[in-house]
Write an enzyme that holds these catalytic residues in place. Sequence first.
Site, PDB file in Angstrom:
ATOM      1  CG  HIS A 108      47.645  47.226  53.494  1.00 24.48           C
ATOM      2  ND1 HIS A 108      46.516  47.837  53.019  1.00 24.48           N
ATOM      3  CD2 HIS A 108      47.391  45.943  53.533  1.00 24.48           C
ATOM      4  CE1 HIS A 108      45.749  47.071  52.733  1.00 24.48           C
ATOM      5  NE2 HIS A 108      45.927  45.872  53.063  1.00 24.48           N
ATOM      6  N   GLY A 134      57.661  49.418  44.723  1.00 25.35           N
ATOM      7  CA  GLY A 134      58.951  50.093  45.410  1.00 25.35           C
ATOM      8  C   GLY A 134      60.218  50.378  44.495  1.00 25.35           C
ATOM      9  CD  GLU A 227      41.943  37.950  19.151  1.00 26.35           C
ATOM     10  OE1 GLU A 227      41.807  39.079  19.630  1.00 26.35           O
ATOM     11  OE2 GLU A 227      43.002  38.032  18.412  1.00 26.35           O
ATOM     12  CB  SER A 252      38.766  49.888  15.634  1.00 28.22           C
ATOM     13  OG  SER A 252      38.040  48.765  16.366  1.00 28.22           O
TER      14      SER A 252
END
Length: 332
Positions: A108, A134, A227, A252
């Site tokens: 990083h 990892g 939800e 849907s």
Amino acid sequence: MAVIYYDKDCDLSLIEKKLIGIVGYGAQGHAHAQNLRDSGLKVIVACVEGGRGWKKATADGFEVMCVAEMAKKADIIMMLAPDTSQAKIYKDSIEQGLKPGKMLMFAHGFNIHYGQIVPPSFVDVTMIAPKCPGYMLRQVFTEGAGAPSLIAVEQDASGKAKELALAYAKGIGSNRAGILETTFAEETETDLFGEQAVLCGGTTSLVKAGFETLVEAGYQPEVAYFECLHELKLIVDLMYQGGIAYMRDSISDTAKYGDFTRGPRVINEDTYETMGEILGEIQDGSFAKEWILENQAGRPVYNSLRRMESEHLIEEVGAELRSMMSWLKKKR
């Protein structure tokens, strides 16, 4: 489009005679070390003496030592300790062991990009950043496959920095999947933005906002949890598997129409503007400065926010509902 390297671009023989030192034996460290060793390369591990990583690396059959000793011996040093501890580790234990011909590697770019670590001009500075956890890097390697990685070169003292980094990437198996070329700046800035605006900050704030909206409207917290949080995994898994279009083809028509027509009202022009501001704070270094100072001060804001968030109703409700899910108990 991005430049992507594959097996034909990687020559493992370039590092076969070099000694590779892995700093840290945590989530990424153990995977790098074991994959490199299984590729026939010479690997040593540096950890805090007597710590969990030290004991685990020793049990896994590695030669383990303190960081300063490793820095003197290793030709290639891969920094896989936590970002917040890397600058001190470098200053206290690595800097004095660097010599011409050595390569300093990162997974990083934060500390290089924001100047927390400034290596001498006579060493190569590169990045190989696997785009998976990892455990997955190790798992796919043992299965004969590999995980994609990013590659970046910040300093090319030897004239062979990219070739050496590609060889390292092959050692951990990324040649089998693809190695995408980037820069330390691009990796760091996009990684931080993704965390703050989408993956962590954006997602948790969206989930909590939805949960709070339903609860404040009189709906049961348990139903709101299902939800707005629990079912999120179903959608993310579909996007992870096949992208946004694939997810939409799997839900849907009612859900899809709501997605098309209501989603842009939630993530609107104001959101885009705020995202731009967040990106600007990353690009100009103000977020990095804020986070560095926060760590130097003992993390008062961080600790306060962490404590406050842990007391949110969604945590209490979630713990109760998850206790009903036997499949989650098995994973813990």
